[in-house]
Enzyme design. Structure first.
Site, PDB file in Angstrom:
ATOM      1  N   SER A  86      44.666  51.000  50.906  1.00 28.83           N
ATOM      2  CA  SER A  86      43.481  50.914  50.047  1.00 28.83           C
ATOM      3  C   SER A  86      43.498  52.037  49.020  1.00 28.83           C
ATOM      4  O   SER A  86      44.247  53.004  49.143  1.00 28.83           O
ATOM      5  CB  SER A  86      42.235  51.046  50.933  1.00 28.83           C
ATOM      6  OG  SER A  86      41.079  51.216  50.139  1.00 28.83           O
ATOM      7  N   SER A  87      42.643  51.890  48.007  1.00 30.38           N
ATOM      8  CA  SER A  87      42.439  52.967  47.026  1.00 30.38           C
ATOM      9  C   SER A  87      41.054  53.583  47.172  1.00 30.38           C
ATOM     10  O   SER A  87      40.666  54.437  46.364  1.00 30.38           O
ATOM     11  CB  SER A  87      42.571  52.418  45.605  1.00 30.38           C
ATOM     12  OG  SER A  87      43.857  51.898  45.399  1.00 30.38           O
ATOM     13  N   GLY A  95      39.195  48.916  42.236  1.00 25.96           N
ATOM     14  CA  GLY A  95      40.629  48.842  42.556  1.00 25.96           C
ATOM     15  C   GLY A  95      41.248  50.226  42.443  1.00 25.96           C
ATOM     16  O   GLY A  95      40.660  51.216  42.874  1.00 25.96           O
ATOM     17  N   ASP A 102      45.811  43.311  49.490  1.00 27.27           N
ATOM     18  CA  ASP A 102      46.117  44.751  49.357  1.00 27.27           C
ATOM     19  C   ASP A 102      47.396  45.128  50.093  1.00 27.27           C
ATOM     20  O   ASP A 102      47.887  46.245  49.977  1.00 27.27           O
ATOM     21  CB  ASP A 102      44.938  45.602  49.865  1.00 27.27           C
ATOM     22  CG  ASP A 102      43.907  45.867  48.772  1.00 27.27           C
ATOM     23  OD1 ASP A 102      44.216  45.624  47.594  1.00 27.27           O
ATOM     24  OD2 ASP A 102      42.790  46.310  49.096  1.00 27.27           O
ATOM     25  N   THR A 117      33.992  46.979  50.669  1.00 26.26           N
ATOM     26  CA  THR A 117      34.714  46.040  49.813  1.00 26.26           C
ATOM     27  C   THR A 117      34.899  44.678  50.449  1.00 26.26           C
ATOM     28  O   THR A 117      34.928  44.567  51.679  1.00 26.26           O
ATOM     29  CB  THR A 117      36.111  46.620  49.472  1.00 26.26           C
ATOM     30  OG1 THR A 117      36.757  45.794  48.511  1.00 26.26           O
ATOM     31  CG2 THR A 117      37.002  46.736  50.702  1.00 26.26           C
ATOM     32  N   THR A 150      34.076  45.489  45.130  1.00 33.07           N
ATOM     33  CA  THR A 150      33.896  46.736  45.866  1.00 33.07           C
ATOM     34  C   THR A 150      32.627  47.421  45.395  1.00 33.07           C
ATOM     35  O   THR A 150      32.160  47.202  44.277  1.00 33.07           O
ATOM     36  CB  THR A 150      35.129  47.650  45.646  1.00 33.07           C
ATOM     37  OG1 THR A 150      36.289  46.953  46.064  1.00 33.07           O
ATOM     38  CG2 THR A 150      35.044  48.952  46.420  1.00 33.07           C
TER      39      THR A 150
HETATM   40  N1  GLY Z   1      40.031  46.420  48.019  1.00 31.74           N
HETATM   41  C1  GLY Z   1      40.175  47.557  47.180  1.00 31.74           C
HETATM   42  C2  GLY Z   1      40.796  48.713  47.903  1.00 31.74           C
HETATM   43  O1  GLY Z   1      40.652  48.820  49.096  1.00 31.74           O
HETATM   44  O2  GLY Z   1      41.454  49.516  47.289  1.00 31.74           O
END
Ligand code: GLY
Length: 562
Positions: free
Chosen positions: A443-444, A465, A414, A390, A372
């Site tokens: 997602s984060s 992440g 995810d 990402t 990311t």
């Molecule tokens: N792929 C990391 C996120 O979307 O949190």
């Protein structure tokens, strides 16, 4: 050659915590880009200098990042953008998250015994969701771009076609994944030379990717989602056992959503709404701490960090319990960011101890990241863009789709492959985030813009992440609650807690006595290196932007030349 030497000289600096002797953040009034690659920041700043909008700079930066740091973003991935328009005072959250292909099924990563096969959701074509990156960038440019599309695509196309100097970070990521890359001839052909990771400073060309970028330059998003590139991508998928079809690509559409929008200490915080959990977790924690004099508690004191960890445990527990794609089941955002949530978190706080896991509600949630990238942009007209992009884990699915040069994401990981079973980030979830065709995985990513009196005060976000959220949060607090210069704010050591696993991760620079005080309160304190990278630009009341890129990824911001 001079440029390569400068890049390498910067990259070889050993990052460490800020000291009084560190120079302050880069400052400019002419506009700025802070990416995790100096090359990409410079390309964005050149767009601003050419009269472009923050959005032109953002699109050019994102496209170049996908070429020069392909382990962390690119055409095969997806993104979220939070945009602030100074004219009209308009805020937009753009969701260009990947979606599950039409043939995806809820249990597609379970083996015959019903157990999750982590390889299946993280490696190879079946791990890939339908990419959203280029559709998102195209939409942003269509709405707000000032420079011609071809002009903003040109730096990425030229880098892929004519070559770019390999950075230390790319070399490092290839080295870290060397065995996995060596096992995949199509990847090895790009990233290994005589079996060794491509060396820093080597000029790397990506002719297949350049061809795809040329189609995008000519036809916009259609150059990717329809026609020749889409055909070739889908044919590679069909041959190699992936699920993405031409119909999936043609059906992809980004979505404009209202951002999470919350008042906080005289500021207005705009951040990413579901299907990201980033904005909701960020705002819940900010609100839970809002009544406190954080400076009086002391920056990175145990009293402050205990409060922070407790608020994070609640917010991550709520994330696991409540959040998924809002187009599939309503996400009760109010239960995360409303007054009741704030009061619940505050009232359960015990200054002496952390609680058992169950006290935070619900079930369960380490990290491998590197897939990311976040960058922050402001222009001289007061517009701002925060983009987090990402491919999920480093090099995504490690699957290059045929001869398109497109490295596909493994965003399917995810999703919750099975309720309660952690994904590659140790995150758990429930039904709201199980797999369904056309659904976006939770997602984060937390691209965030903070306004003061209707003007941009901070643009911030991170990679890493779940640590995206905690990195973004702590840098925001460092700048706005602890009055730190962005550079010191980005470099200061951070903590992370995501409720499950029940570990309070502290960066090694957090003082020993602080760690002991936290341990005494019942936290399982573990010293861990930095897994996230924050890029931030703070803008003062005079319009001076100060930007910083995280030392952990060796990036650097760039200002538009006057
Ligand atoms: N792929 C990391 C996120 O979307 O949190």
């Amino acid at each position: 050659m001079k440029r390569i030497t400068a890049l390498l000289a910067f990259a070889l600096l050993v990052p460490g915590p800020a000291t009084a002797a560190d120079p302050p953040a880069l400052a400019a009034k002419s506009g700025m880009v802070a990416a995790d690659s100096e090359h990409a920041s410079r390309v964005g700043a050149e767009m601003l200098a050419a009269g472009g909008d923050a959005v032109d700079a953002a699109v050019a930066t994102a496209l170049v990042l996908g070429v020069v740091q392909p382990f962390a973003s690119g055409l095969g991935g997806g993104l979220f953008a939070v945009v602030w328009r100074a004219d009209g005072e308009e805020a937009l959250a753009l969701d260009a998250r990947e979606v599950a292909p039409a043939a995806a099924t809820r249990d597609m990563y379970l083996d015959a015994e019903g157990n999750v096969d982590p390889q299946a959701s993280t490696r190879g074509p079946r791990a890939a969701a339908v990419p959203g990156e280029i559709a998102g960038l195209w939409r942003l440019h269509q709405r707000y771009g000032k420079l011609p599309w071809k002009q903003v695509v040109a730096p990425a196309l030229e880098a892929a076609r004519d070559g770019f100097p390999v950075g230390v970070l790319l070399h490092g990521r290839v080295t870290a994944k060397k065995d996995e890359i060596a096992a995949r001839p199509a990847l090895a052909e790009v990233f290994l030379v005589d079996g060794a990771p491509v060396a820093p400073g080597t000029i790397l060309r990506r002719p297949r990717l350049a061809k795809t970028l040329a189609a995008i330059s000519k036809h916009g998003a259609d150059g990717f989602y329809r026609g020749d590139v889409a055909k070739r991508l889908a044919a590679a998928m069909a041959k190699d056992g992936g699920l993405i079809t031409e119909a999936d690509l043609a059906a992809y559409a980004p979505k404009e959503r209202p951002p999470v929008d919350a008042p906080w200490r005289g500021y207005r915080v705009l951040s990413m709404s579901p299907p990201s959990s980033g904005g909701a977790v960020l705002v819940q924690v900010l609100r839970a701490l809002e009544h406190l004099d954080l400076k009086a508690l002391g920056h990175n004191s145990s009293a402050y960090l205990h409060r922070l960890a407790e608020a994070l445990k609640h917010a991550f527990a709520d994330r696991a319990r409540l959040m998924g794609d809002p187009d599939f089941a309503p996400v009760p955002l109010e239960q995360m960011v409303g007054d009741a949530a704030r009061d619940r978190v505050r009232s359960s706080f015990d200054a002496a101890r952390t609680h058992e896991r169950a006290a935070y509600g619900g079930d369960y949630a380490l990290p491998e990241d590197g897939g990311t990238s976040h960058f922050s942009v402001v222009d001289a007209r007061g517009n701002a863009v925060a983009i987090t992009t990402t491919v999920n884990l480093a090099f995504g699915s490690m699957y290059l789709a045929g001869d398109t040069g497109v490295l596909l994401n493994n965003e399917m990981d995810d999703f919750v492959a099975k309720p309660g079973v952690p994904n590659a980030f140790g995150l758990v979830g429930r039904e709201a985030n199980t797999i369904a065709p056309g659904k976006r995985p939770l997602s984060s990513m937390t691209p965030t813009i903070v306004l003061k009196d209707g003007r941009v005060a901070l643009v911030v976000g991170a990679s890493g992440g779940p640590r995206i959220i905690t990195g973004t949060l702590q840098v925001l607090l460092n700048v706005l609650a602890f009055d730190m210069d962005p550079r010191a704010a980005v470099e200061a050591p951070r903590i992370h807690h995501q409720w499950v696993p029940e570990v309070l991760a502290v960066e090694p620079e957090i003082a020993l006595d602080v760690r002991e005080n936290l341990q005494r309160r019942g936290h399982d304190v573990q010293a861990q290196g930095r897994y996230n990278a924050v890029q931030a630009i703070a803008v003062d009341a005079d319009g001076v932007a100060r930007g910083a890129s995280d030392p952990s990824k060796m990036g650097a911001p760039a200002a538009a030349a006057r």
